[in-house]
Scaffold this active site. Structure first.
Site, PDB file in Angstrom:
ATOM      1  N   SER A 127     -16.298  62.336 -19.370  1.00  0.00           N
ATOM      2  CA  SER A 127     -14.944  61.805 -19.563  1.00  0.00           C
ATOM      3  C   SER A 127     -14.651  61.592 -21.037  1.00  0.00           C
ATOM      4  O   SER A 127     -15.531  61.254 -21.826  1.00  0.00           O
ATOM      5  CB  SER A 127     -14.774  60.475 -18.815  1.00  0.00           C
ATOM      6  OG  SER A 127     -13.476  59.960 -19.011  1.00  0.00           O
ATOM      7  N   LYS A 151     -17.851  59.874 -11.439  1.00  0.00           N
ATOM      8  CA  LYS A 151     -16.741  60.432 -12.223  1.00  0.00           C
ATOM      9  C   LYS A 151     -15.475  60.527 -11.371  1.00  0.00           C
ATOM     10  O   LYS A 151     -14.360  60.291 -11.867  1.00  0.00           O
ATOM     11  CB  LYS A 151     -17.119  61.816 -12.758  1.00  0.00           C
ATOM     12  CG  LYS A 151     -16.004  62.536 -13.532  1.00  0.00           C
ATOM     13  CD  LYS A 151     -15.494  61.713 -14.714  1.00  0.00           C
ATOM     14  CE  LYS A 151     -14.690  62.545 -15.713  1.00  0.00           C
ATOM     15  NZ  LYS A 151     -13.542  63.236 -15.164  1.00  0.00           N
ATOM     16  N   HIS A 211     -14.096  57.076 -11.220  1.00  0.00           N
ATOM     17  CA  HIS A 211     -13.552  56.814 -12.562  1.00  0.00           C
ATOM     18  C   HIS A 211     -12.129  57.354 -12.644  1.00  0.00           C
ATOM     19  O   HIS A 211     -11.205  56.679 -13.114  1.00  0.00           O
ATOM     20  CB  HIS A 211     -14.443  57.485 -13.618  1.00  0.00           C
ATOM     21  CG  HIS A 211     -13.807  57.630 -14.975  1.00  0.00           C
ATOM     22  ND1 HIS A 211     -12.843  58.581 -15.251  1.00  0.00           N
ATOM     23  CD2 HIS A 211     -14.002  56.968 -16.138  1.00  0.00           C
ATOM     24  CE1 HIS A 211     -12.459  58.492 -16.509  1.00  0.00           C
ATOM     25  NE2 HIS A 211     -13.153  57.518 -17.079  1.00  0.00           N
ATOM     26  N   ASN A 212     -11.927  58.574 -12.183  1.00  0.00           N
ATOM     27  CA  ASN A 212     -10.602  59.189 -12.247  1.00  0.00           C
ATOM     28  C   ASN A 212      -9.607  58.490 -11.328  1.00  0.00           C
ATOM     29  O   ASN A 212      -8.422  58.387 -11.646  1.00  0.00           O
ATOM     30  CB  ASN A 212     -10.686  60.672 -11.907  1.00  0.00           C
ATOM     31  CG  ASN A 212     -11.307  61.491 -13.025  1.00  0.00           C
ATOM     32  OD1 ASN A 212     -11.974  60.953 -13.913  1.00  0.00           O
ATOM     33  ND2 ASN A 212     -11.101  62.787 -12.998  1.00  0.00           N
ATOM     34  N   GLU A 244      -8.517  55.539 -13.118  1.00  0.00           N
ATOM     35  CA  GLU A 244      -7.627  56.060 -14.166  1.00  0.00           C
ATOM     36  C   GLU A 244      -6.207  56.239 -13.627  1.00  0.00           C
ATOM     37  O   GLU A 244      -5.219  55.853 -14.279  1.00  0.00           O
ATOM     38  CB  GLU A 244      -8.198  57.384 -14.658  1.00  0.00           C
ATOM     39  CG  GLU A 244      -7.417  58.130 -15.708  1.00  0.00           C
ATOM     40  CD  GLU A 244      -8.059  59.480 -15.988  1.00  0.00           C
ATOM     41  OE1 GLU A 244      -7.359  60.511 -15.871  1.00  0.00           O
ATOM     42  OE2 GLU A 244      -9.270  59.511 -16.317  1.00  0.00           O
ATOM     43  N   ARG A 294      -3.639  46.474  20.318  1.00  0.00           N
ATOM     44  CA  ARG A 294      -4.581  47.549  20.647  1.00  0.00           C
ATOM     45  C   ARG A 294      -5.185  47.339  22.037  1.00  0.00           C
ATOM     46  O   ARG A 294      -5.380  48.284  22.806  1.00  0.00           O
ATOM     47  CB  ARG A 294      -5.689  47.634  19.584  1.00  0.00           C
ATOM     48  CG  ARG A 294      -5.218  48.068  18.211  1.00  0.00           C
ATOM     49  CD  ARG A 294      -6.360  48.092  17.203  1.00  0.00           C
ATOM     50  NE  ARG A 294      -7.280  49.187  17.466  1.00  0.00           N
ATOM     51  CZ  ARG A 294      -8.540  49.041  17.825  1.00  0.00           C
ATOM     52  NH1 ARG A 294      -9.048  47.819  17.969  1.00  0.00           N
ATOM     53  NH2 ARG A 294      -9.310  50.095  18.046  1.00  0.00           N
TER      54      ARG A 294
END
Length: 464
Positions: free
Chosen positions: A129, A183, A186-187, A190, A441
């Site tokens: 990154s 990662k 992480h995105n 972001e 339900r």
């Protein structure tokens, strides 16, 4: 003749910058790209003193590497990664290491690791990154897979990565697909932070404040506890003039956001795990909604005129809202990583993940330094349990609440801010109205329910 200790395939801007970074640190390196233009660009960017060669021939590239070979791929995620791997296998020897540095899906990484291990080859799925600039000056690196394979490349990664108070922003993340998984999340974080910033920007503009005024607010934020890469670039964006001479550039950018898939993957996987990440989910959805530009234009009508507000008052409220939104986005992502580590046996150390995010990556921020301390010293499972953050977050959430109320009153699209607030309120509520959901339900599907006052599973013969 000395051979290269590190090879890289894919000499686009990201690949060239990373290879230059490795060469900056005294390593002899080789690059490969089948496009002669990329090789020429690589050669033209090579600095005096760099031990760097670039090739269009895969045979020459392989020959240039010292054994056991270390080869990193920076090519688009998906089928191309498999094609490159297949082309390399006949040319490699047992013990050679392939590193995938793209945004590959973690399940693809697991599949590739098993396949390559069966061939006697090592494999690391590695999140990188920081974008092209980070690749050149120091990214955050998230390697996952075989630990011995990581140890081989660790000296290079530790040299080239960003540093936070002298510590490299890289560490072994965990086994198998852990690197690409971290990662991916992480995105997702972001996405949520970027959308939160965009919604705060929209609130400022709805009150009639200019880009110059909003920039002054973000410049102020960058000097305080919100200091981060995304706040910094937002301020820079707000001050950038349109090269066509039409005011600020941001006002002339079409409001249709694109995405490459990692945010969507994060949301999909969270659903599979049963983890709630509503801020990230809504940020992904907001990009999808932005694509419906023509429909939005047809449906848009007159908006209510917002009441006047003092600029400094709004700056203060927005600062609190962004602080809360940052913390909530981190909380959701970290809980998802924690749960995935258990389910997939990734053996991820959350503290290590937080530490390698403190510099180099897109979501780097001052807050992550405090987060690392909290998770390390308090042994907490969720950010909201942190005694360090509790008072600051409680106060910041009230600023978020005021901003959300303002946005709703003025019919502004603030889905991510409101989702963050709802997430916080829900986790701080001991009794939720899902008792009604459970009754419904059981009524229509005999799905049963549990009782508050006694153990066991129950069913009631409901009637209209």
């Amino acid at each position: 003749m000395n051979k290269s200790s590190f090879g890289l395939i894919g000499l686009g801007v990201m690949g060239r910058n990373l290879l230059l970074n490795v060469a900056d640190h005294g390593f002899k390196v080789s690059g490969l790209d089948l496009d002669p233009k990329q090789v020429i660009a690589m050669q033209s960017e090579r600095l005096e003193g760099h031990q760097l060669e670039a090739f269009t021939s895969s045979d020459d590239f392989i020959t240039s590497l010292a054994s056991p070979r270390t080869i990193m791929l920076l090519v688009p995620a998906g089928a191309i990664v498999d094609q490159v791997i297949e082309s390399l296998i006949p040319k490699l020897d047992k013990g050679d290491l392939i590193i995938d540095g793209g945004n590959s899906h973690y399940l693809d990484t697991e599949r590739r690791e098993q396949f390559l291990n069966s061939k006697g080859l090592l494999f690391l799925g590695t999140g990188v990154s920081g974008g092209a600039q980070g690749a050149r000056k120091g990214p955050s690196i998230m390697p996952g897979g075989d630990f011995e394979a990581y140890q081989r490349v660790a000296p290079i990664f530790e040299a080239i990565t960003a540093k936070y108070e002298g510590e490299p922003c890289v560490s072994y993340v965990g086994r198998s697909g852990a690197g690409n998984y971290v990662k991916m999340v992480h995105n997702g974080i972001e996405y949520a932070i970027m959308q939160s910033i965009a919604e705060v920007y929209a609130l400022f503009r709805s009150y009639g404040f200019s880009n110059t005024e909003v920039k002054s607010a973000f410049d102020r934020y960058q000097k305080g506890r919100l200091s981060s890469f995304l706040i910094e670039i937002t301020a820079a964006i707000l001050g950038t003039k349109d090269p066509e001479g039409k005011g600020e550039l941001v006002d002339n950018i079409l409001d249709k956001a694109k995405q490459k898939g990692t945010g969507k993957w994060t949301s999909q996987n969270a659903m599979d795990l049963g983890i709630a990440i509503p801020s990230i989910d809504m940020a992904v959805s907001q990009r999808a909604l932005s694509a419906l530009k023509e429909l939005r234009v047809r449906l848009s009508g007159n908006k209510p005129n917002p009441e006047k507000i003092n600029f400094n008052t709004l700056v203060e409220k927005a600062e609190k809202a962004l602080y809360a939104s940052f913390a909530i986005a981190y909380a959701q992502g970290l809980q998802q990583i924690s749960e995935a580590s258990k389910v997939y046996d990734y053996q991820i150390d959350l503290v290590s993940v937080i530490k390698l995010w403190r510099g180099g990556c897109i979501i780097q921020s001052r807050m992550l330094g405090d987060l690392a301390t909290s998770f390390e010293k308090e042994s907490i499972l969720h950010l909201f349990e942190s005694s360090h953050f509790k008072s600051a977050l409680t106060e910041a959430v009230e600023g978020l609440r005021e901003l959300v109320l303002s946005g709703v009153k003025n019919a502004l699209p603030i889905g991510t801010l409101s989702s963050s607030l709802s997430y916080y309120d829900t986790l701080h509520c001991s009794d939720l109205p899902v008792n009604m959901v459970q009754a419904q339900r059981d009524f229509f599907g005999s799905h049963t329910y549990e009782r508050k006052d006694q153990p066991g599973i129950f069913h009631h013969n409901w009637s209209l």
